[in-house]
Design an enzyme around this catalytic site. Structure first.
Site, PDB file in Angstrom:
ATOM      1  N   ARG A  34     -19.042   8.933  -9.441  1.00  0.00           N
ATOM      2  CA  ARG A  34     -17.947   8.031  -9.104  1.00  0.00           C
ATOM      3  C   ARG A  34     -18.502   6.773  -8.465  1.00  0.00           C
ATOM      4  O   ARG A  34     -19.639   6.746  -7.988  1.00  0.00           O
ATOM      5  CB  ARG A  34     -16.980   8.691  -8.095  1.00  0.00           C
ATOM      6  CG  ARG A  34     -16.280   9.955  -8.598  1.00  0.00           C
ATOM      7  CD  ARG A  34     -15.251   9.652  -9.668  1.00  0.00           C
ATOM      8  NE  ARG A  34     -14.563  10.858 -10.103  1.00  0.00           N
ATOM      9  CZ  ARG A  34     -14.983  11.707 -11.036  1.00  0.00           C
ATOM     10  NH1 ARG A  34     -16.136  11.481 -11.655  1.00  0.00           N
ATOM     11  NH2 ARG A  34     -14.272  12.770 -11.373  1.00  0.00           N
ATOM     12  N   THR A  86      -7.571   5.506 -11.592  1.00  0.00           N
ATOM     13  CA  THR A  86      -7.001   6.642 -12.322  1.00  0.00           C
ATOM     14  C   THR A  86      -6.222   6.180 -13.557  1.00  0.00           C
ATOM     15  O   THR A  86      -6.061   6.942 -14.511  1.00  0.00           O
ATOM     16  CB  THR A  86      -6.117   7.506 -11.384  1.00  0.00           C
ATOM     17  OG1 THR A  86      -5.781   8.720 -12.054  1.00  0.00           O
ATOM     18  CG2 THR A  86      -4.847   6.820 -10.970  1.00  0.00           C
ATOM     19  N   GLY A  96      -9.103  18.552 -15.000  1.00  0.00           N
ATOM     20  CA  GLY A  96      -8.733  17.132 -15.084  1.00  0.00           C
ATOM     21  C   GLY A  96      -9.832  16.176 -14.673  1.00  0.00           C
ATOM     22  O   GLY A  96      -9.704  14.967 -14.853  1.00  0.00           O
ATOM     23  N   LYS A 113       1.461   4.858 -10.726  1.00  0.00           N
ATOM     24  CA  LYS A 113       0.680   3.607 -10.650  1.00  0.00           C
ATOM     25  C   LYS A 113       0.828   2.806 -11.945  1.00  0.00           C
ATOM     26  O   LYS A 113       1.028   1.597 -11.929  1.00  0.00           O
ATOM     27  CB  LYS A 113      -0.803   3.912 -10.383  1.00  0.00           C
ATOM     28  CG  LYS A 113      -1.082   4.488  -9.020  1.00  0.00           C
ATOM     29  CD  LYS A 113      -0.793   3.480  -7.918  1.00  0.00           C
ATOM     30  CE  LYS A 113      -0.964   4.049  -6.528  1.00  0.00           C
ATOM     31  NZ  LYS A 113      -0.324   3.251  -5.489  1.00  0.00           N
ATOM     32  N   PHE A 128       0.815  -1.218   0.000  1.00  0.00           N
ATOM     33  CA  PHE A 128       0.000   0.000   0.000  1.00  0.00           C
ATOM     34  C   PHE A 128       0.847   1.266   0.000  1.00  0.00           C
ATOM     35  O   PHE A 128       0.360   2.328  -0.372  1.00  0.00           O
ATOM     36  CB  PHE A 128      -0.857   0.080   1.282  1.00  0.00           C
ATOM     37  CG  PHE A 128      -1.922  -0.954   1.413  1.00  0.00           C
ATOM     38  CD1 PHE A 128      -3.103  -0.841   0.703  1.00  0.00           C
ATOM     39  CD2 PHE A 128      -1.760  -2.041   2.260  1.00  0.00           C
ATOM     40  CE1 PHE A 128      -4.108  -1.782   0.832  1.00  0.00           C
ATOM     41  CE2 PHE A 128      -2.758  -2.993   2.400  1.00  0.00           C
ATOM     42  CZ  PHE A 128      -3.928  -2.864   1.688  1.00  0.00           C
ATOM     43  N   TYR A 184       0.974  11.257 -10.112  1.00  0.00           N
ATOM     44  CA  TYR A 184       0.542  10.171  -9.210  1.00  0.00           C
ATOM     45  C   TYR A 184       0.046   8.974 -10.034  1.00  0.00           C
ATOM     46  O   TYR A 184       0.474   7.836  -9.838  1.00  0.00           O
ATOM     47  CB  TYR A 184      -0.566  10.671  -8.271  1.00  0.00           C
ATOM     48  CG  TYR A 184      -1.325   9.542  -7.623  1.00  0.00           C
ATOM     49  CD1 TYR A 184      -0.718   8.752  -6.651  1.00  0.00           C
ATOM     50  CD2 TYR A 184      -2.643   9.234  -8.000  1.00  0.00           C
ATOM     51  CE1 TYR A 184      -1.407   7.691  -6.070  1.00  0.00           C
ATOM     52  CE2 TYR A 184      -3.329   8.183  -7.427  1.00  0.00           C
ATOM     53  CZ  TYR A 184      -2.710   7.417  -6.463  1.00  0.00           C
ATOM     54  OH  TYR A 184      -3.385   6.360  -5.902  1.00  0.00           O
ATOM     55  N   SER A 238      -5.003   1.948  -9.057  1.00  0.00           N
ATOM     56  CA  SER A 238      -6.119   2.892  -8.945  1.00  0.00           C
ATOM     57  C   SER A 238      -6.873   2.983 -10.266  1.00  0.00           C
ATOM     58  O   SER A 238      -6.287   2.808 -11.347  1.00  0.00           O
ATOM     59  CB  SER A 238      -5.537   4.268  -8.599  1.00  0.00           C
ATOM     60  OG  SER A 238      -6.487   5.268  -8.829  1.00  0.00           O
TER      61      SER A 238
HETATM   62  P1  NAD Z   1      -2.476   6.516   3.046  1.00  0.00           P
HETATM   63  O1  NAD Z   1      -1.643   7.710   2.735  1.00  0.00           O
HETATM   64  O2  NAD Z   1      -3.482   6.623   4.131  1.00  0.00           O
HETATM   65  O3  NAD Z   1      -1.531   5.263   3.358  1.00  0.00           O
HETATM   66  C1  NAD Z   1      -0.275   5.091   2.749  1.00  0.00           C
HETATM   67  C2  NAD Z   1       0.728   4.759   3.835  1.00  0.00           C
HETATM   68  O4  NAD Z   1       2.017   4.575   3.230  1.00  0.00           O
HETATM   69  C3  NAD Z   1       0.870   5.855   4.874  1.00  0.00           C
HETATM   70  O5  NAD Z   1       0.718   5.317   6.177  1.00  0.00           O
HETATM   71  C4  NAD Z   1       2.292   6.413   4.650  1.00  0.00           C
HETATM   72  O6  NAD Z   1       2.859   6.845   5.856  1.00  0.00           O
HETATM   73  C5  NAD Z   1       2.987   5.204   4.053  1.00  0.00           C
HETATM   74  N1  NAD Z   1       4.132   5.507   3.185  1.00  0.00           N
HETATM   75  C6  NAD Z   1       4.187   6.351   2.124  1.00  0.00           C
HETATM   76  N2  NAD Z   1       5.422   6.342   1.579  1.00  0.00           N
HETATM   77  C7  NAD Z   1       6.157   5.455   2.307  1.00  0.00           C
HETATM   78  C8  NAD Z   1       7.499   5.001   2.228  1.00  0.00           C
HETATM   79  N3  NAD Z   1       8.358   5.475   1.307  1.00  0.00           N
HETATM   80  N4  NAD Z   1       7.934   4.090   3.124  1.00  0.00           N
HETATM   81  C9  NAD Z   1       7.078   3.602   4.088  1.00  0.00           C
HETATM   82  N5  NAD Z   1       5.801   4.001   4.194  1.00  0.00           N
HETATM   83  C10 NAD Z   1       5.344   4.916   3.316  1.00  0.00           C
HETATM   84  O7  NAD Z   1      -3.174   6.070   1.676  1.00  0.00           O
HETATM   85  P2  NAD Z   1      -4.364   5.042   1.438  1.00  0.00           P
HETATM   86  O8  NAD Z   1      -5.580   5.816   1.073  1.00  0.00           O
HETATM   87  O9  NAD Z   1      -4.435   4.053   2.521  1.00  0.00           O
HETATM   88  O10 NAD Z   1      -3.849   4.364   0.105  1.00  0.00           O
HETATM   89  C11 NAD Z   1      -3.110   3.149   0.115  1.00  0.00           C
HETATM   90  C12 NAD Z   1      -2.656   2.833  -1.296  1.00  0.00           C
HETATM   91  O11 NAD Z   1      -3.815   2.745  -2.141  1.00  0.00           O
HETATM   92  C13 NAD Z   1      -1.768   3.910  -1.920  1.00  0.00           C
HETATM   93  O12 NAD Z   1      -0.778   3.276  -2.707  1.00  0.00           O
HETATM   94  C14 NAD Z   1      -2.725   4.684  -2.791  1.00  0.00           C
HETATM   95  O13 NAD Z   1      -2.066   5.287  -3.871  1.00  0.00           O
HETATM   96  C15 NAD Z   1      -3.674   3.598  -3.260  1.00  0.00           C
HETATM   97  N6  NAD Z   1      -4.997   4.103  -3.638  1.00  0.00           N
HETATM   98  C16 NAD Z   1      -5.700   4.869  -2.759  1.00  0.00           C
HETATM   99  C17 NAD Z   1      -6.941   5.372  -3.129  1.00  0.00           C
HETATM  100  C18 NAD Z   1      -7.747   6.248  -2.188  1.00  0.00           C
HETATM  101  O14 NAD Z   1      -8.646   6.950  -2.641  1.00  0.00           O
HETATM  102  N7  NAD Z   1      -7.475   6.250  -0.888  1.00  0.00           N
HETATM  103  C19 NAD Z   1      -7.470   5.091  -4.404  1.00  0.00           C
HETATM  104  C20 NAD Z   1      -6.720   4.291  -5.265  1.00  0.00           C
HETATM  105  C21 NAD Z   1      -5.486   3.800  -4.882  1.00  0.00           C
HETATM  106  N1  UDP Z   2     -15.562  16.892  -5.691  1.00  0.00           N
HETATM  107  C1  UDP Z   2     -16.226  18.060  -5.384  1.00  0.00           C
HETATM  108  N2  UDP Z   2     -15.741  18.833  -4.360  1.00  0.00           N
HETATM  109  C2  UDP Z   2     -14.648  18.491  -3.627  1.00  0.00           C
HETATM  110  C3  UDP Z   2     -13.987  17.279  -3.943  1.00  0.00           C
HETATM  111  C4  UDP Z   2     -14.463  16.510  -4.987  1.00  0.00           C
HETATM  112  O1  UDP Z   2     -17.216  18.395  -6.019  1.00  0.00           O
HETATM  113  O2  UDP Z   2     -14.273  19.245  -2.722  1.00  0.00           O
HETATM  114  C5  UDP Z   2     -16.080  16.017  -6.764  1.00  0.00           C
HETATM  115  C6  UDP Z   2     -15.109  15.767  -7.910  1.00  0.00           C
HETATM  116  O3  UDP Z   2     -15.255  16.764  -8.893  1.00  0.00           O
HETATM  117  C7  UDP Z   2     -15.549  14.379  -8.396  1.00  0.00           C
HETATM  118  C8  UDP Z   2     -16.058  13.696  -7.128  1.00  0.00           C
HETATM  119  O4  UDP Z   2     -16.333  14.751  -6.202  1.00  0.00           O
HETATM  120  O5  UDP Z   2     -16.642  14.493  -9.287  1.00  0.00           O
HETATM  121  C9  UDP Z   2     -15.027  12.749  -6.492  1.00  0.00           C
HETATM  122  O6  UDP Z   2     -13.798  13.454  -6.311  1.00  0.00           O
HETATM  123  P1  UDP Z   2     -12.585  12.823  -5.531  1.00  0.00           P
HETATM  124  O7  UDP Z   2     -11.449  13.804  -5.582  1.00  0.00           O
HETATM  125  O8  UDP Z   2     -13.034  12.360  -4.188  1.00  0.00           O
HETATM  126  O9  UDP Z   2     -12.239  11.497  -6.356  1.00  0.00           O
HETATM  127  P2  UDP Z   2     -11.686  11.347  -7.876  1.00  0.00           P
HETATM  128  O10 UDP Z   2     -12.035  12.572  -8.634  1.00  0.00           O
HETATM  129  O11 UDP Z   2     -10.229  11.180  -7.728  1.00  0.00           O
HETATM  130  O12 UDP Z   2     -12.361  10.142  -8.393  1.00  0.00           O
END
Ligand code: NAD
Ligand code: UDP
Length: 330
Positions: A230, A126, A291, A152, A80, A148, A124
């Site tokens: 979403r 994304t 974006g 990924k 993660f 970002y 993700s």
């Molecule tokens: P988060 O920031 O809460 O957790 C990530 C953790 O990784 C944190 O605790 C941070 O301290 C640790 N970390 C970062 N860089 C590090 C490093 N170099 N060494 C050791 N630890 C490190 O994020 P999250 O929401 O729990 O996301 C987890 C994963 O899922 C991430 O890779 C994120 O990109 C991916 N992801 C998250 C979302 C979302 O919306 N939350 C969506 C898609 C993908």
């Molecule tokens: N969004 C919004 N106001 C905010 C944050 C997000 O209207 O302060 C909207 C954004 O335009 C999108 C949806 O909420 O349509 C989800 O956004 P988020 O950033 O949570 O996720 P992502 O866009 O990365 O899927």
């Protein structure tokens, strides 16, 4: 079975750790706490009555990471750890590339050296860019619009090349849609510092009076009510998806969407949040965020068929549990 969870103190990692402990796995967490707090470990213990082994290590420090592999008999890794703020990644791209890529390369080198071949990686939605049709399937074309997302996509490519060179690796790439919600205990959840980027954390700041008004970014999208759509998924369902990935009998390199398959607009989410929590969320319509895409939701057929993944929680649950967490941690 001992599982190394990188980033296990973070939002998704902590919930997955709870699920792993409940399922009887031993957990070793490596996290540098750059975006999380150490007290998460006590909370995990409170919820599960079980302890994890914790190393406060930056994954970019290969020697320290190697020591963990030397000490612990790791059988599988869930990766993660990474930086995840889209806007910040545009401002400081090198930091994002360095952190996310170097940490992953170090991890993969250690896994090779210590013959640990099972990996689950957090990708993700994304990586699908702006999809031409919906719902999004795993074989749709990939593209990104920010550093970002590019990290990924690059890591996905690295994993494909690694698997090609050594088919004894067993790799699962999970493409998450929009995780929200929190553990039912109210102990774990997501509460970013400062002004949140994502919708639910922003709603929570407004609901708790920390920010005055939610800006809804545009109401002229091609969606049910003009606001962005979403696929929100409860973090508890996401956590289960990781355990199912570890248990999956199918080997090789596998890619799965983890969402619910259902789209929800910004306005629908705000209204649901207000009604289930009986609270008003001040909002105003502002201009589009650069974006952003109109709509994005997953096909989860593949995860359902191959992993047995079936999300249990509704949007109502997600709104209730998110608010419950923030009320407990205010
Ligand atoms: P988060 O920031 O809460 O957790 C990530 C953790 O990784 C944190 O605790 C941070 O301290 C640790 N970390 C970062 N860089 C590090 C490093 N170099 N060494 C050791 N630890 C490190 O994020 P999250 O929401 O729990 O996301 C987890 C994963 O899922 C991430 O890779 C994120 O990109 C991916 N992801 C998250 C979302 C979302 O919306 N939350 C969506 C898609 C993908
Ligand atoms: N969004 C919004 N106001 C905010 C944050 C997000 O209207 O302060 C909207 C954004 O335009 C999108 C949806 O909420 O349509 C989800 O956004 P988020 O950033 O949570 O996720 P992502 O866009 O990365 O899927």
């Amino acid at each position: 079975m001992k599982v190394l969870v990188t980033g296990g103190c973070g939002y998704i990692g902590s919930h997955t750790t709870v699920e792993l402990l409940k399922e009887g796995y031993e957990v070793v967490i490596v996290d540098n706490l750059i975006n999380s707090k150490r007290d998460v470990l006590d909370k995990i213990k409170k919820i599960t009555n079980k302890s994890v082994t914790f190393y406060e290590i930056d994954l970019c420090d290969k020697e320290k990471l190697r020591d963990v592999f030397l000490k612990e008999e790791i059988s599988a890794v869930i990766h993660f750890a990474g930086l995840k703020a889209v806007g910040e990644s545009v401002e400081i791209p090198i930091r994002y590339y360095k952190n996310n890529l170097v940490s992953t390369l170090n991890l993969l080198e250690c896994m090779q050296e210590f013959n640990v071949k099972k990996l689950v990686f957090s990708s993700s939605a994304t990586v699908y860019g702006n999809p031409k049709t919906l719902p999004i399937k795993e074989d749709f074309p990939l593209s990104t619009t920010n550093p970002y997302g590019t990290t990924k996509l690059m890591i996905e490519e690295i994993l494909k090349d690694l698997y090609h060179s050594d088919p004894t690796f067993d790799i699962t790439i999970l493409r998450y849609f929009n995780p929200i919600g929190a553990d039912k205990s109210g102990l774990l959840g997501e509460d970013p510092n400062g002004i949140p980027n994502n919708l639910m954390p922003y709603i929570l700041k407004v609901a708790t009076g920390k920010l005055p008004v939610l800006n809804i970014f545009g109401d002229d999208y091609n969606t049910v009510d003009g606001t962005g759509v979403r696929d929100y998924i409860h973090v508890l369902d996401l956590a289960v998806g990781h355990v199912l990935s570890l248990k999956n009998q199918k080997t090789g390199l596998k890619i799965y969407n983890l969402g619910t398959g259902r789209g929800t607009s910004v306005l629908e989410l705000v209204k649901k949040f207000e009604s289930v929590n009986n609270i008003k969320v001040n909002y105003q319509i502002t201009k589009r965020r650069e974006g952003d895409i109109d709509a994005c939701y997953a096909s989860i057929d593949k995860a359902h068929e191959e992993l047995g993944f079936t999300p249990r929680y509704t949007i109502e649950d997600m709104c209730l549990d998110s608010y419950n967490f923030i009320k407990n941690n205010n």
